[in-house]
Design a protein around this motif. Structure first.
Motif, PDB file in Angstrom:
ATOM      1  N   THR A 169      -2.700  27.057 -14.870  1.00  0.00           N
ATOM      2  CA  THR A 169      -2.400  28.473 -15.071  1.00  0.00           C
ATOM      3  C   THR A 169      -3.411  29.143 -15.997  1.00  0.00           C
ATOM      4  OG1 THR A 169      -0.036  28.014 -14.778  1.00  0.00           O
ATOM      5  CG2 THR A 169      -0.634  30.107 -15.804  1.00  0.00           C
ATOM      6  N   LEU A 170      -3.725  28.482 -17.107  1.00  0.00           N
ATOM      7  CA  LEU A 170      -4.599  29.080 -18.115  1.00  0.00           C
ATOM      8  C   LEU A 170      -6.050  28.654 -17.968  1.00  0.00           C
ATOM      9  CD1 LEU A 170      -2.248  28.678 -21.207  1.00  0.00           C
ATOM     10  CD2 LEU A 170      -2.738  30.789 -19.955  1.00  0.00           C
ATOM     11  N   GLY A 171      -6.289  27.551 -17.253  1.00  0.00           N
ATOM     12  CA  GLY A 171      -7.651  27.055 -17.096  1.00  0.00           C
ATOM     13  C   GLY A 171      -7.999  26.012 -18.136  1.00  0.00           C
ATOM     14  N   LEU A 172      -8.916  25.121 -17.769  1.00  0.00           N
ATOM     15  CA  LEU A 172      -9.305  24.038 -18.676  1.00  0.00           C
ATOM     16  C   LEU A 172      -9.931  24.569 -19.959  1.00  0.00           C
ATOM     17  CD1 LEU A 172     -10.818  21.289 -16.343  1.00  0.00           C
ATOM     18  CD2 LEU A 172      -8.632  21.264 -17.525  1.00  0.00           C
ATOM     19  N   GLY A 173     -10.680  25.674 -19.857  1.00  0.00           N
ATOM     20  CA  GLY A 173     -11.338  26.216 -21.040  1.00  0.00           C
ATOM     21  C   GLY A 173     -10.338  26.602 -22.116  1.00  0.00           C
ATOM     22  N   ALA A 174      -9.285  27.330 -21.713  1.00  0.00           N
ATOM     23  CA  ALA A 174      -8.286  27.774 -22.687  1.00  0.00           C
ATOM     24  C   ALA A 174      -7.453  26.610 -23.201  1.00  0.00           C
ATOM     25  CB  ALA A 174      -7.378  28.830 -22.051  1.00  0.00           C
ATOM     26  N   ILE A 175      -7.070  25.702 -22.302  1.00  0.00           N
ATOM     27  CA  ILE A 175      -6.232  24.575 -22.712  1.00  0.00           C
ATOM     28  C   ILE A 175      -6.982  23.648 -23.664  1.00  0.00           C
ATOM     29  CG2 ILE A 175      -5.152  22.447 -21.883  1.00  0.00           C
ATOM     30  CD1 ILE A 175      -3.407  24.881 -21.555  1.00  0.00           C
ATOM     31  N   SER A 176      -8.270  23.455 -23.435  1.00  0.00           N
ATOM     32  CA  SER A 176      -9.037  22.588 -24.339  1.00  0.00           C
ATOM     33  C   SER A 176      -9.120  23.190 -25.735  1.00  0.00           C
ATOM     34  CB  SER A 176     -10.448  22.328 -23.783  1.00  0.00           C
ATOM     35  OG  SER A 176     -11.205  23.530 -23.722  1.00  0.00           O
ATOM     36  N   GLU A 177      -9.187  24.530 -25.840  1.00  0.00           N
ATOM     37  CA  GLU A 177      -9.200  25.178 -27.156  1.00  0.00           C
ATOM     38  C   GLU A 177      -7.825  25.080 -27.819  1.00  0.00           C
ATOM     39  OE1 GLU A 177     -11.727  26.215 -28.812  1.00  0.00           O
ATOM     40  OE2 GLU A 177     -13.170  25.911 -27.196  1.00  0.00           O
ATOM     41  N   MET A 178      -6.757  25.219 -27.043  1.00  0.00           N
ATOM     42  CA  MET A 178      -5.421  25.023 -27.595  1.00  0.00           C
ATOM     43  C   MET A 178      -5.257  23.590 -28.096  1.00  0.00           C
ATOM     44  SD  MET A 178      -3.518  27.756 -27.652  1.00  0.00           S
ATOM     45  CE  MET A 178      -1.851  27.098 -27.771  1.00  0.00           C
ATOM     46  N   TYR A 179      -5.809  22.639 -27.355  1.00  0.00           N
ATOM     47  CA  TYR A 179      -5.726  21.238 -27.769  1.00  0.00           C
ATOM     48  C   TYR A 179      -6.468  21.009 -29.082  1.00  0.00           C
ATOM     49  CZ  TYR A 179      -6.356  16.198 -27.852  1.00  0.00           C
ATOM     50  OH  TYR A 179      -6.363  14.878 -28.237  1.00  0.00           O
ATOM     51  N   ARG A 180      -7.601  21.656 -29.267  1.00  0.00           N
ATOM     52  CA  ARG A 180      -8.350  21.524 -30.526  1.00  0.00           C
ATOM     53  C   ARG A 180      -7.501  22.002 -31.699  1.00  0.00           C
ATOM     54  NH1 ARG A 180     -12.864  25.001 -30.831  1.00  0.00           N
ATOM     55  NH2 ARG A 180     -13.250  24.017 -32.831  1.00  0.00           N
ATOM     56  N   TRP A 181      -6.785  23.114 -31.506  1.00  0.00           N
ATOM     57  CA  TRP A 181      -5.903  23.629 -32.559  1.00  0.00           C
ATOM     58  C   TRP A 181      -4.773  22.640 -32.836  1.00  0.00           C
ATOM     59  CZ3 TRP A 181      -1.432  27.497 -31.784  1.00  0.00           C
ATOM     60  CH2 TRP A 181      -0.927  27.903 -33.026  1.00  0.00           C
ATOM     61  N   VAL A 182      -4.175  22.127 -31.774  1.00  0.00           N
ATOM     62  CA  VAL A 182      -3.107  21.129 -31.907  1.00  0.00           C
ATOM     63  C   VAL A 182      -3.608  19.895 -32.651  1.00  0.00           C
ATOM     64  CG1 VAL A 182      -1.728  19.465 -30.586  1.00  0.00           C
ATOM     65  CG2 VAL A 182      -1.743  21.879 -29.928  1.00  0.00           C
ATOM     66  N   ARG A 183      -4.754  19.387 -32.225  1.00  0.00           N
ATOM     67  CA  ARG A 183      -5.299  18.161 -32.828  1.00  0.00           C
ATOM     68  C   ARG A 183      -5.652  18.362 -34.293  1.00  0.00           C
ATOM     69  NH1 ARG A 183     -10.685  16.190 -30.174  1.00  0.00           N
ATOM     70  NH2 ARG A 183     -11.356  18.066 -31.265  1.00  0.00           N
ATOM     71  N   SER A 184      -6.204  19.534 -34.621  1.00  0.00           N
ATOM     72  CA  SER A 184      -6.554  19.821 -36.010  1.00  0.00           C
ATOM     73  C   SER A 184      -5.337  19.732 -36.917  1.00  0.00           C
ATOM     74  CB  SER A 184      -7.180  21.219 -36.108  1.00  0.00           C
ATOM     75  OG  SER A 184      -7.323  21.613 -37.458  1.00  0.00           O
ATOM     76  N   ASN A 185      -4.241  20.364 -36.508  1.00  0.00           N
ATOM     77  CA  ASN A 185      -3.041  20.345 -37.345  1.00  0.00           C
ATOM     78  C   ASN A 185      -2.368  18.976 -37.346  1.00  0.00           C
ATOM     79  OD1 ASN A 185      -2.837  23.154 -38.342  1.00  0.00           O
ATOM     80  ND2 ASN A 185      -2.800  23.628 -36.160  1.00  0.00           N
ATOM     81  N   ALA A 186      -2.377  18.292 -36.212  1.00  0.00           N
ATOM     82  CA  ALA A 186      -1.803  16.946 -36.160  1.00  0.00           C
ATOM     83  C   ALA A 186      -2.575  16.001 -37.072  1.00  0.00           C
ATOM     84  CB  ALA A 186      -1.808  16.428 -34.723  1.00  0.00           C
ATOM     85  N   THR A 187      -3.896  16.124 -37.081  1.00  0.00           N
ATOM     86  CA  THR A 187      -4.742  15.246 -37.888  1.00  0.00           C
ATOM     87  C   THR A 187      -4.531  15.465 -39.383  1.00  0.00           C
ATOM     88  OG1 THR A 187      -6.433  15.181 -36.159  1.00  0.00           O
ATOM     89  CG2 THR A 187      -7.130  14.590 -38.397  1.00  0.00           C
ATOM     90  N   HIS A 188      -4.386  16.720 -39.784  1.00  0.00           N
ATOM     91  CA  HIS A 188      -4.292  17.044 -41.209  1.00  0.00           C
ATOM     92  C   HIS A 188      -2.860  17.135 -41.716  1.00  0.00           C
ATOM     93  CE1 HIS A 188      -8.595  17.669 -41.815  1.00  0.00           C
ATOM     94  NE2 HIS A 188      -8.628  18.300 -40.653  1.00  0.00           N
ATOM     95  N   GLY A 189      -1.894  16.850 -40.848  1.00  0.00           N
ATOM     96  CA  GLY A 189      -0.499  16.839 -41.293  1.00  0.00           C
ATOM     97  C   GLY A 189       0.093  18.208 -41.524  1.00  0.00           C
ATOM     98  N   ASN A 190      -0.365  19.200 -40.751  1.00  0.00           N
ATOM     99  CA  ASN A 190       0.092  20.578 -40.946  1.00  0.00           C
ATOM    100  C   ASN A 190       1.253  20.943 -40.026  1.00  0.00           C
ATOM    101  OD1 ASN A 190      -2.106  20.922 -42.685  1.00  0.00           O
ATOM    102  ND2 ASN A 190      -3.396  21.816 -41.090  1.00  0.00           N
ATOM    103  N   SER A 191       2.248  21.592 -40.578  1.00  0.00           N
ATOM    104  CA  SER A 191       3.160  22.417 -39.802  1.00  0.00           C
ATOM    105  C   SER A 191       2.681  23.857 -39.971  1.00  0.00           C
ATOM    106  CB  SER A 191       4.597  22.281 -40.306  1.00  0.00           C
ATOM    107  OG  SER A 191       5.066  20.959 -40.158  1.00  0.00           O
ATOM    108  N   ILE A 192       2.962  24.715 -38.981  1.00  0.00           N
ATOM    109  CA  ILE A 192       2.510  26.099 -39.050  1.00  0.00           C
ATOM    110  C   ILE A 192       3.694  27.038 -38.835  1.00  0.00           C
ATOM    111  CG2 ILE A 192       1.024  27.868 -38.039  1.00  0.00           C
ATOM    112  CD1 ILE A 192      -0.543  25.694 -39.442  1.00  0.00           C
ATOM    113  N   ASP A 193       3.885  27.920 -39.805  1.00  0.00           N
ATOM    114  CA  ASP A 193       4.867  28.992 -39.664  1.00  0.00           C
ATOM    115  C   ASP A 193       4.096  30.225 -39.204  1.00  0.00           C
ATOM    116  OD1 ASP A 193       7.166  30.455 -39.708  1.00  0.00           O
ATOM    117  OD2 ASP A 193       7.341  30.555 -41.889  1.00  0.00           O
TER     118      ASP A 193
END
Length: 306
Positions: A169-193
Motif C-alpha cells: 500500500t505504502l511502497g517499499l520506500g516508505a516502509i523501509s523509512e518507517m522500519y528505520r524509525w522503529v529500529r532506532s527506538n527499539a535499539t535505544h530502548g525508547n517508548s514514544i508518546d
C-alpha cells in the motif's frame, strides 16, 4: 524575537520549572506546600503552551514528541536517531500518499520542504520536544491529516500479512523509512508518546510502547514478499550451461534475461546461439525492512524457431 519565538521560550521555561517541582515532590510527596506549587506551576505551564499554540498561524500543525525510557539513561545518539528517523518516516509517508507508492525512498525538494519539522521548544520530564510543521489547508482539512493517520495505522500491524499489505500500500520506500524509525527506538530502548495537534481537526496520537517497537522490528526484519510471474518471449539463446544450470537469453534490441534453469528444465543440449521462444519465470522478492527489491529469472522451457 518573533511572537511565536517569545511564546516558545516562555512555554519551555514553565515546562522546565514544572518538571523541577515534580521531581522534588517525588522525594517528599507529603509536602503540602510543594503540592500547591506543583498545581500552580502546571496551570502556568498549560497556559504558556496554549499561548504558544495560539501564536502560530492557523496553517501549522504541532507535534508533541516525548521520548520515554524506563532506565532514564538517555543518550545523545538515541535521541538524535529517534528524531531524525521520525522526520524521514514522516516525509516518506507523506510522499507515498501524495505521489503514490515508491520502491525507493527519494523525494523532490518540494516534498522535503513541505514536511520539514521546525523546533518549537523542548521540555524535561522524560525528553520532550514540541515540533511544528506547516500544513496547507483545503475544505477537507490539513495537508498532513492523512499522514498522521497513516503513521498511527502502521502501529496497528500485528502479523506478517499486515506487514506485507502495508508494504504494498505504502511502497517499499516508505516502509523501509518507517522500519528505520522503529529500529532506532527499539535499539535505544525508547517508548514514544506522540501527540499531534492538527490545524483544523483537533488532536490525534498515541503512546507507542517499547515492546511495540521491538515487536515490529522483529516482524519486519523477517517479512518478505515473493511474487512469481510467467513470461513467454521470443529471442536468442546466447548462453546455456547445464553444469552450472545458468542461462542467458536476449531479445534483439530489447530485454536481456540471465538466471538459473528451473527444476523442470530438461537439460537437453540446445543449439547456441539460436532463436527460441523461451518460457521464463520472473521472481520478485521484496524485503520491507531494507526496501530492497530483487528480481531473479528461471528458464523452464525452450521452443526452437525454424
Amino acid at each position: 524575537m518573533t511572537l511565536s519565538s517569545e511564546k516558545s521560550r516562555k512555554a519551555s521555561y514553565e515546562a522546565a520549572r514544572l518538571a523541577r517541582l515534580e521531581r522534588a515532590l517525588t522525594v517528599d510527596p507529603d509536602d503540602r506546600k510543594l503540592r500547591l506549587q506543583v498545581s500552580a506551576a502546571k496551570k502556568r505551564a498549560d497556559f504558556a503552551q496554549q499561548l504558544f499554540l495560539e501564536s502560530l498561524s492557523i496553517d501549522h500543525d504541532v507535534i508533541d514528541y516525548r521520548i520515554v525510557q524506563a532506565s532514564q539513561r538517555y543518550s545523545l545518539d538515541g535521541i538524535a536517531e529517534s528524531l531524525m528517523s521520525f522526520q524521514s518516516a514522516l516525509t516518506a509517508i507523506y510522499d507515498s500518499l501524495t505521489s503514490g507508492p515508491k520502491e525507493r525512498a527519494n523525494y523532490s525538494a518540494n516534498v522535503k520542504e513541505t514536511t520539514r519539522l521546525g523546533f518549537g521548544y523542548s521540555y524535561p520530564g522524560s525528553v520532550g520536544f514540541v515540533l511544528t510543521i506547516q500544513s496547507q489547508q483545503d475544505l477537507f482539512g490539513g495537508a498532513l491529516d492523512d499522514t498522521s493517520a497513516a503513521i498511527e495505522q502502521f502501529f496497528e500491524i500485528d502479523n506478517l500479512n499486515d506487514a506485507i499489505v502495508a508494504s504494498r500500500t505504502l511502497g517499499l520506500g516508505a516502509i523501509s523509512e518507517m522500519y528505520r524509525w522503529v529500529r532506532s527506538n527499539a535499539t535505544h530502548g525508547n517508548s514514544i508518546d506522540l501527540n499531534w495537534r492538527h490545524s483544523r481537526k483537533g488532536y490525534s496520537g498515541r503512546f507507542i510502547d517499547l515492546n511495540k517497537f521491538q515487536f515490529l522490528e522483529r516482524l519486519f526484519a523477517g517479512a518478505e514478499e515473493r511474487e512469481v510471474k510467467s513470461l513467454s518471449v521470443e529471442g536468442i539463446l546466447v548462453g546455456l550451461d547445464v553444469q552450472t544450470k545458468r542461462f542467458h537469453f536476449v531479445q534483439p534490441g530489447g530485454d536481456s534475461y540471465k538466471g538459473k534453469l528451473g527444476n523442470d528444465f530438461g537439460g537437453e543440449p540446445k543449439e547456441v546461439p539460436s532463436r527460441y521462444i523461451a518460457e521464463i519465470s520472473i521472481i520478485e522478492t521484496r524485503t520491507p525492512a531494507t526496501g530492497k527489491l530483487s528480481i531473479e529469472y528461471e528458464l523452464f522451457g525452450l521452443s526452437l524457431i525454424n
